[in-house]
Design a protein around this motif. Structure first.
Motif, PDB file in Angstrom:
ATOM      1  N   GLY A  21      63.505  32.931  29.177  1.00 37.28           N
ATOM      2  CA  GLY A  21      62.780  33.469  30.328  1.00 37.28           C
ATOM      3  C   GLY A  21      63.725  33.887  31.444  1.00 37.28           C
ATOM      4  N   GLN A  22      64.741  33.070  31.662  1.00 42.61           N
ATOM      5  CA  GLN A  22      65.707  33.410  32.719  1.00 42.61           C
ATOM      6  C   GLN A  22      66.436  34.712  32.398  1.00 42.61           C
ATOM      7  N   VAL A  23      66.883  34.807  31.148  1.00 42.98           N
ATOM      8  CA  VAL A  23      67.616  36.015  30.760  1.00 42.98           C
ATOM      9  C   VAL A  23      66.720  37.245  30.915  1.00 42.98           C
ATOM     10  N   TRP A  24      65.467  37.113  30.452  1.00 39.81           N
ATOM     11  CA  TRP A  24      64.559  38.254  30.544  1.00 39.81           C
ATOM     12  C   TRP A  24      64.288  38.639  32.003  1.00 39.81           C
ATOM     13  N   GLU A  25      64.106  37.634  32.853  1.00 41.29           N
ATOM     14  CA  GLU A  25      63.825  37.925  34.254  1.00 41.29           C
ATOM     15  C   GLU A  25      64.930  38.779  34.884  1.00 41.29           C
ATOM     16  N   TRP A  26      66.164  38.390  34.636  1.00 37.27           N
ATOM     17  CA  TRP A  26      67.293  39.176  35.161  1.00 37.27           C
ATOM     18  C   TRP A  26      67.295  40.584  34.574  1.00 37.27           C
ATOM     19  N   THR A  27      67.091  40.629  33.268  1.00 34.02           N
ATOM     20  CA  THR A  27      67.163  41.916  32.575  1.00 34.02           C
ATOM     21  C   THR A  27      66.078  42.861  33.098  1.00 34.02           C
ATOM     22  N   ALA A  28      64.855  42.320  33.220  1.00 35.51           N
ATOM     23  CA  ALA A  28      63.727  43.157  33.662  1.00 35.51           C
ATOM     24  C   ALA A  28      63.922  43.650  35.087  1.00 35.51           C
ATOM     25  N   GLY A  30      66.721  44.634  36.248  1.00 35.40           N
ATOM     26  CA  GLY A  30      67.769  45.652  36.309  1.00 35.40           C
ATOM     27  C   GLY A  30      69.195  45.131  36.220  1.00 35.40           C
ATOM     28  N   ALA A  31      69.377  43.855  35.844  1.00 34.93           N
ATOM     29  CA  ALA A  31      70.753  43.353  35.681  1.00 34.93           C
ATOM     30  C   ALA A  31      71.466  44.182  34.609  1.00 34.93           C
ATOM     31  N   GLY A  32      72.768  44.346  34.781  1.00 39.37           N
ATOM     32  CA  GLY A  32      73.520  45.198  33.860  1.00 39.37           C
ATOM     33  C   GLY A  32      74.322  44.426  32.826  1.00 39.37           C
ATOM     34  N   SER A  33      74.383  43.107  32.974  1.00 41.59           N
ATOM     35  CA  SER A  33      75.162  42.313  32.016  1.00 41.59           C
ATOM     36  C   SER A  33      74.769  40.840  32.143  1.00 41.59           C
ATOM     37  N   VAL A 140      61.369  51.505  38.954  1.00 41.82           N
ATOM     38  CA  VAL A 140      60.482  52.444  38.250  1.00 41.82           C
ATOM     39  C   VAL A 140      59.052  51.941  38.399  1.00 41.82           C
ATOM     40  N   ASN A 141      58.068  52.854  38.334  1.00 41.00           N
ATOM     41  CA  ASN A 141      56.699  52.392  38.550  1.00 41.00           C
ATOM     42  C   ASN A 141      55.628  53.001  37.642  1.00 41.00           C
ATOM     43  N   HIS A 142      55.989  53.959  36.813  1.00 45.48           N
ATOM     44  CA  HIS A 142      55.017  54.541  35.875  1.00 45.48           C
ATOM     45  C   HIS A 142      55.675  54.730  34.512  1.00 45.48           C
ATOM     46  N   ALA A 143      54.872  54.707  33.473  1.00 47.17           N
ATOM     47  CA  ALA A 143      55.403  55.020  32.141  1.00 47.17           C
ATOM     48  C   ALA A 143      54.374  55.791  31.340  1.00 47.17           C
ATOM     49  N   VAL A 144      54.838  56.743  30.584  1.00 46.61           N
ATOM     50  CA  VAL A 144      53.970  57.476  29.652  1.00 46.61           C
ATOM     51  C   VAL A 144      54.616  57.439  28.270  1.00 46.61           C
ATOM     52  N   PHE A 145      53.787  57.158  27.258  1.00 48.29           N
ATOM     53  CA  PHE A 145      54.285  57.228  25.885  1.00 48.29           C
ATOM     54  C   PHE A 145      54.088  58.661  25.403  1.00 48.29           C
ATOM     55  N   PRO A 166      55.117  45.290  32.801  1.00 43.94           N
ATOM     56  CA  PRO A 166      54.843  44.834  34.170  1.00 43.94           C
ATOM     57  C   PRO A 166      56.027  44.090  34.802  1.00 43.94           C
ATOM     58  N   ASP A 167      56.821  43.405  33.970  1.00 44.18           N
ATOM     59  CA  ASP A 167      57.985  42.703  34.514  1.00 44.18           C
ATOM     60  C   ASP A 167      59.022  43.673  35.084  1.00 44.18           C
ATOM     61  N   LEU A 168      58.972  44.926  34.627  1.00 44.34           N
ATOM     62  CA  LEU A 168      59.890  45.951  35.148  1.00 44.34           C
ATOM     63  C   LEU A 168      59.293  46.664  36.350  1.00 44.34           C
ATOM     64  N   GLY A 169      58.017  46.360  36.664  1.00 44.45           N
ATOM     65  CA  GLY A 169      57.377  47.013  37.804  1.00 44.45           C
ATOM     66  C   GLY A 169      56.344  48.045  37.397  1.00 44.45           C
TER      67      GLY A 169
END
Ligand code: SAH
Length: 329
Positions: A21-28, A30-33, A140-145, A166-169
């Motif tokens: 969960g911690q790793v994902w939170e950072w990643t989502a 925008g962490a780069g590494s 980012v705030n919208h996504a389209v497939f 949603p974790d990415l916004g």
């Protein structure tokens, strides 16, 4: 990041479950590494950096259009090309166009992706990694497939990716899934999909013409597709967004607008989005601006809500239907 592999790697190192969960939170966010994840023990950060690639995709090429649209070409671990696009609008909207497959097995005659070789379905992590690439640049705030592929042919992975967006916004309401009219997928979405928006690539109200443009129409004829869309509307009270590509002399006549209007009943169940054609190698010309405006007026005269889509990123082949991973083929 391969999220299953992350869990396995952490378990293999005897780490507590909350680490994933911690790793994902950072990643989502925008962490780069892994290095940036300062609430993880330093040894773990180093270990992960050595064992687990930060992205399932490697970036092959990037292009920036004059209007600020950015396209990225990636490659999967097995060498499949994938493209994704970030559209930047003046009002602050940052919309991602994501791919669900490498290439596309459907062969719509006007679409560049349909002309390239079909690779395979993308995993949920490969879909998310497209979004994360851009999230590392800005919010980012919208996504389209609406990138490469038919999302409803890869619904499990698309839905798994949607759960994490949603974790990415990007909330479900700001996520749109676009389909050629893949009926089993529309049915499943109606029953169990998240509250996302559904878009239907319709392009012709006439069966014969639609089958010429989109061979998938032979398998799932338009009346059945519209029936499935109505079930969506009844269950969700959310309109289906009808996409209609404007092809000069092919589907842009007044009577074709009238025929389209006849199909879209009840009116509240549909919203039409007219799409200016973006050049590909196919033998079509886009309708003129005048023809598009007239088509729209004809629809509105019949009570159908219609807008004209703003074309973005055409100068870098990042616009609708232009994703063909040319650099990689
Ligand atoms: N397979 C899904 C998801 C891809 S969406 C679907 O077809 O809906 C891509 C959208 O761009 C579709 O509406 C498609 O019809 C449209 N499109 C394809 N080629 C295009 C082109 N050359 N110019 C403009 N739009 C195009």
């Amino acid at each position: 990041m391969d999220l299953k592999l992350l869990e396995n790697t952490l378990a293999g190192r005897g780490e507590p479950r909350f680490r994933a969960g911690q790793v994902w939170e950072w990643t989502a966010r925008g962490a780069g590494s892994y290095e940036e994840m300062t609430n993880l023990p330093a040894a773990l950060r180093e270990g992960l950096a050595g064992e687990l690639p930060f992205s399932t995709l490697s970036l092959v090429d990037e292009a920036l259009a004059r209007d600020g649209t950015e396209k990225a070409l990636f490659e999967t671990h097995d060498g499949r090309p994938v493209e994704a696009v970030l559209m930047r609008y003046r009002d602050g909207r940052r919309s991602l166009c994501l791919s669900s497959q490498s290439g596309c097995p459907l062969t719509c005659t006007f679409c560049a992706t349909g002309q390239m070789k079909f690779g395979r379905n993308l995993t949920a992590s490969e879909i998310l990694d497209q979004a994360l690439h851009f999230r590392r640049k800005e919010e980012v705030n919208h996504a389209v497939f609406m990138g490469m592929g038919e999302p409803l042919m890869n619904l499990d992975n698309v839905l798994a990716a949607c759960e994490r967006l949603p974790d990415l916004g990007i909330t479900p309401r700001r996520t749109a899934i676009s389909t050629v009219g893949w009926i089993p997928g529309i049915k499943r979405m109606t029953q169990e999909g998240p509250p996302v928006r559904l878009a239907l690539s319709l392009h012709a109200a006439d069966e014969t013409l639609r089958s010429q443009l989109m061979p998938v129409n032979e398998r799932y004829p338009l009346p059945d597709v519209l029936e499935a869309c109505l079930r969506w509307w009844e269950a969700r009270r959310q309109p289906v967004f009808v996409e209609y590509l404007m092809l000069d002399g092919v589907n842009d006549r007044y009577e074709q607008a009238v025929k389209l209007a006849e199909l879209l009943e009840p009116r509240e169940a549909f919203k039409v989005n007219l799409i200016p054609y973006n050049p590909t190698d196919a033998a079509y010309d886009g309708s003129t601006r005048g023809a598009i405006d007239a088509f729209r007026a004809a629809l509105e005269e019949h009570g159908v809500r219609a807008t004209v889509r703003l074309t973005r990123g055409r100068d870098i082949d990042a616009a609708c239907g232009q994703l063909a991973a040319r650099n990689a083929t």
